[in-house]
Motif scaffolding. Structure first.
Motif, mmCIF file in Angstrom:
data_model
loop_
_atom_site.group_PDB
_atom_site.id
_atom_site.type_symbol
_atom_site.label_atom_id
_atom_site.label_comp_id
_atom_site.label_asym_id
_atom_site.label_seq_id
_atom_site.Cartn_x
_atom_site.Cartn_y
_atom_site.Cartn_z
ATOM 1 N N THR A 361 0.837 -1.192 0.000
ATOM 2 C CA THR A 361 0.000 0.000 0.000
ATOM 3 C C THR A 361 0.873 1.245 0.000
ATOM 4 O O THR A 361 1.814 1.351 0.787
ATOM 5 C CB THR A 361 -0.906 0.020 1.253
ATOM 6 O OG1 THR A 361 -1.690 -1.168 1.248
ATOM 7 C CG2 THR A 361 -1.815 1.231 1.239
ATOM 8 N N PRO A 362 0.614 2.197 -0.911
ATOM 9 C CA PRO A 362 1.416 3.424 -0.946
ATOM 10 C C PRO A 362 1.381 4.144 0.393
ATOM 11 O O PRO A 362 0.389 4.075 1.121
ATOM 12 C CB PRO A 362 0.736 4.255 -2.041
ATOM 13 C CG PRO A 362 -0.033 3.271 -2.867
ATOM 14 C CD PRO A 362 -0.450 2.188 -1.924
ATOM 15 N N ASN A 363 2.478 4.814 0.732
ATOM 16 C CA ASN A 363 2.521 5.584 1.976
ATOM 17 C C ASN A 363 1.455 6.666 1.965
ATOM 18 O O ASN A 363 1.280 7.371 0.981
ATOM 19 C CB ASN A 363 3.894 6.225 2.156
ATOM 20 C CG ASN A 363 4.958 5.190 2.431
ATOM 21 O OD1 ASN A 363 4.651 4.138 2.986
ATOM 22 N ND2 ASN A 363 6.187 5.482 2.046
ATOM 23 N N MET A 364 0.734 6.757 3.068
ATOM 24 C CA MET A 364 -0.336 7.739 3.177
ATOM 25 C C MET A 364 -0.179 8.495 4.478
ATOM 26 O O MET A 364 0.374 7.983 5.465
ATOM 27 C CB MET A 364 -1.711 7.043 3.133
ATOM 28 C CG MET A 364 -1.974 6.256 1.858
ATOM 29 S SD MET A 364 -3.617 5.485 1.863
ATOM 30 C CE MET A 364 -4.658 6.928 1.735
ATOM 31 N N GLN A 365 -0.662 9.724 4.486
ATOM 32 C CA GLN A 365 -0.688 10.510 5.705
ATOM 33 C C GLN A 365 -1.815 10.024 6.601
ATOM 34 O O GLN A 365 -2.853 9.576 6.117
ATOM 35 C CB GLN A 365 -0.896 11.997 5.381
ATOM 36 C CG GLN A 365 0.235 12.613 4.573
ATOM 37 C CD GLN A 365 1.534 12.643 5.345
ATOM 38 O OE1 GLN A 365 1.532 12.862 6.555
ATOM 39 N NE2 GLN A 365 2.633 12.409 4.657
ATOM 40 N N LEU A 366 -1.597 10.099 7.908
ATOM 41 C CA LEU A 366 -2.618 9.649 8.840
ATOM 42 C C LEU A 366 -3.920 10.421 8.648
ATOM 43 O O LEU A 366 -5.009 9.877 8.806
ATOM 44 C CB LEU A 366 -2.109 9.820 10.284
ATOM 45 C CG LEU A 366 -3.006 9.242 11.393
ATOM 46 C CD1 LEU A 366 -3.179 7.744 11.209
ATOM 47 C CD2 LEU A 366 -2.410 9.546 12.759
ATOM 48 N N SER A 367 -3.791 11.678 8.246
ATOM 49 C CA SER A 367 -4.986 12.505 8.055
ATOM 50 C C SER A 367 -5.837 12.023 6.884
ATOM 51 O O SER A 367 -7.010 12.370 6.770
ATOM 52 C CB SER A 367 -4.571 13.967 7.828
ATOM 53 O OG SER A 367 -3.726 14.071 6.695
ATOM 54 N N GLU A 368 -5.226 11.208 5.996
ATOM 55 C CA GLU A 368 -5.967 10.710 4.846
ATOM 56 C C GLU A 368 -6.749 9.431 5.165
ATOM 57 O O GLU A 368 -7.521 8.954 4.350
ATOM 58 C CB GLU A 368 -4.992 10.412 3.697
ATOM 59 C CG GLU A 368 -4.219 11.620 3.198
ATOM 60 C CD GLU A 368 -3.215 11.211 2.136
ATOM 61 O OE1 GLU A 368 -2.029 11.066 2.480
ATOM 62 O OE2 GLU A 368 -3.621 11.017 0.986
ATOM 63 N N LEU A 369 -6.509 8.890 6.351
ATOM 64 C CA LEU A 369 -7.139 7.630 6.734
ATOM 65 C C LEU A 369 -8.255 7.864 7.737
ATOM 66 O O LEU A 369 -8.170 8.734 8.599
ATOM 67 C CB LEU A 369 -6.100 6.685 7.348
ATOM 68 C CG LEU A 369 -4.911 6.301 6.465
ATOM 69 C CD1 LEU A 369 -3.918 5.480 7.275
ATOM 70 C CD2 LEU A 369 -5.373 5.528 5.236
ATOM 71 N N SER A 370 -9.294 7.060 7.618
ATOM 72 C CA SER A 370 -10.372 7.108 8.609
ATOM 73 C C SER A 370 -10.003 6.223 9.795
ATOM 74 O O SER A 370 -9.046 5.453 9.729
ATOM 75 C CB SER A 370 -11.675 6.600 7.988
ATOM 76 O OG SER A 370 -11.571 5.212 7.703
ATOM 77 N N VAL A 371 -10.765 6.338 10.864
ATOM 78 C CA VAL A 371 -10.526 5.493 12.032
ATOM 79 C C VAL A 371 -10.650 4.022 11.651
ATOM 80 O O VAL A 371 -9.846 3.175 12.071
ATOM 81 C CB VAL A 371 -11.528 5.842 13.156
ATOM 82 C CG1 VAL A 371 -11.408 4.852 14.297
ATOM 83 C CG2 VAL A 371 -11.284 7.254 13.655
ATOM 84 N N ASP A 372 -11.644 3.705 10.816
ATOM 85 C CA ASP A 372 -11.846 2.322 10.372
ATOM 86 C C ASP A 372 -10.667 1.824 9.547
ATOM 87 O O ASP A 372 -10.260 0.660 9.663
ATOM 88 C CB ASP A 372 -13.137 2.204 9.561
ATOM 89 C CG ASP A 372 -14.377 2.306 10.429
ATOM 90 O OD1 ASP A 372 -15.431 2.682 9.903
ATOM 91 O OD2 ASP A 372 -14.279 2.018 11.639
#
Length: 427
Positions: A361-372
């Motif tokens: 999975t490409p690196n993502m910022q935490l802000s781009e992810l939901s809690v789920d």
């Protein structure tokens, strides 16, 4: 003066249904030999002498037998209560053991002056002043107030622990000043210090309240003997603040750490030398990881298994990497072990597919992810050791509990926001 620092014996532990009686008995025999060979003046057991608050009878027998065997050596024993220990169980024999040159401090409740006393050398001279601090239960040092937030409680508990140490140290300084010769001050503790390395067998003490105690809160004692963490280590880079670690591995992830006791030698009222003493291994244990082919090779090539006997088999933790759910996985592993002096105590399953997909999975910022998203990514890394049907049921249960927790948190946030807005619009 020589002090031997140990902790976290966990007498009575059941390790995947296996008793540790033989290991603990062998450790105690070894420890008695060390006391004699090293000329130890005092032993400090920094908490968790027992594994549960209701230890089996054989565990109590080992405890009392060790104290009996220690008599005649001139060595003092100090036993501190830990979070696993029952205060009442330790206190039931406290008065009697006092006559056997043994001090038992089960809790901080009551007169704190009982937690400050002198330790004598084998010749009878005062060799040190001890601030004997066991596991500090919040109710013994803190009074809860209505309306406190989690942060307020955390700060209050940390301050209460710090204040308790400061009070005992002040008393110890008074006792120290009354001695005719210079003697050191030693402190103890059974807690989690910030920044330490834990293991799977360590239980959180102050769940949701205090993650760890800042080492700056300890008093300036000459040596601080800590318990609760099972891996030996120093705290905050300080040589004189130490966890001795447990004498035997209490989980498979502790196998990579050499078990030890610490021997602190004091001269002229100061810490002179600090020496770790390696503890022999009393039970063969091994972790094997890989796919089924790798595991078969490792089992056949294992020097530990080849050297074992049916009377003293190796205890195994096997972690299998597989892309598929294998309903007969446990049976396959047992077939590989057939006829070998080894017992499978723990079987873990690590799915390659879940791990590789997460890594791709490409690196993502935490802000781009939901809690789920974060929860699902973490759950994909979890290692489960049940069969396929049980695993699906367990995953469903975990997901349901997580959803309920999120709902509770969101509902609480909504209530806080509504309360805040109501307060803002009031005239």
């Amino acid at each position: 003066m020589k002090i031997l620092h140990t902790s976290d014996w966990h007498l009575g532990q059941s390790f995947f249904t296996k008793s540790r009686k033989q290991e603990h008995s062998a450790f105690m025999s070894w420890l008695l030999t060390v006391v004699d060979e090293e000329g130890i003046d005092a032993i400090i057991v920094a908490g968790d002498i027992f594994d549960t608050g209701t230890p089996p009878s054989y565990a109590r027998e080992l405890y009392h037998q060790f104290i009996g065997q220690l008599q005649g050596s001139g060595c003092t024993l100090v036993v501190l209560g830990g979070n696993h220990d029952s205060v009442s169980v330790l206190n039931e024999s406290k008065a009697l053991l006092h006559y056997l040159n043994s001090h038992v401090i089960a809790s901080t409740y009551g007169d704190d002056s009982e937690q400050v006393f002198t330790l004598r050398t084998r010749s009878g001279d005062v060799g040190a002043v001890l601030c004997a601090v066991p596991f500090i239960r919040p109710r013994d040092v803190l009074t809860s107030s209505a309306g406190q937030s989690g942060t307020d409680k955390r700060i209050a508990l940390a301050e209460a622990i710090k204040t308790h140490y400061a009070s005992l140290f002040a008393q110890a300084k008074t006792v120290q000043a009354a001695q005719s010769t210079a003697v050191p001050i030693i402190a103890t503790g059974h807690l989690t210090a910030l920044g330490v390395s834990q293991s799977e067998s360590v239980r959180d003490i102050y769940i949701g309240t205090l993650e760890g105690f800042d080492a700056t809160g300890f008093p300036p004692a000459d040596y601080i003997a800590l318990g609760h963490i099972h891996r030996p280590q120093k705290v905050a880079g300080s040589e004189h603040i130490r966890y001795s670690g447990s004498p035997i591995p209490l989980s498979f992830d502790e196998l990579g750490t050499q078990k030890q006791v610490m021997i602190a030698h004091f001269e002229g009222g100061e810490l002179s030398t600090l020496t770790p003493k390696a503890i022999p291994c009393f039970q063969s244990m091994q972790v094997i990881k890989g796919d089924l082919k790798d595991i078969e090779h490792q089992i056949n090539a294992s020097e530990m298994i080849n050297a074992a006997t049916e009377e003293a088999p190796v205890w195994l933790c096997i972690e299998v990497q597989t892309q598929d759910f294998l309903t007969d996985l446990q049976q396959r592993i047992h077939t590989l072990l057939d006829g070998k002096p080894a017992e499978l105590l723990q079987l873990k399953r690590m799915r390659k597919q879940a791990t590789s997909s997460l890594k791709s999975t490409p690196n993502m910022q935490l802000s781009e992810l939901s809690v789920d998203d974060v929860f699902k990514a973490r759950l994909a890394l979890e290692r489960l050791d049940s069969d396929e049907a049980q695993e699906h049921a367990r995953l469903n249960r975990i997901n349901m509990l997580f959803a309920e927790a999120v709902d509770v948190i969101n509902e609480g946030n909504r209530e806080d926001i509504d309360s805040h807005l109501s307060a803002e619009v009031k005239p």
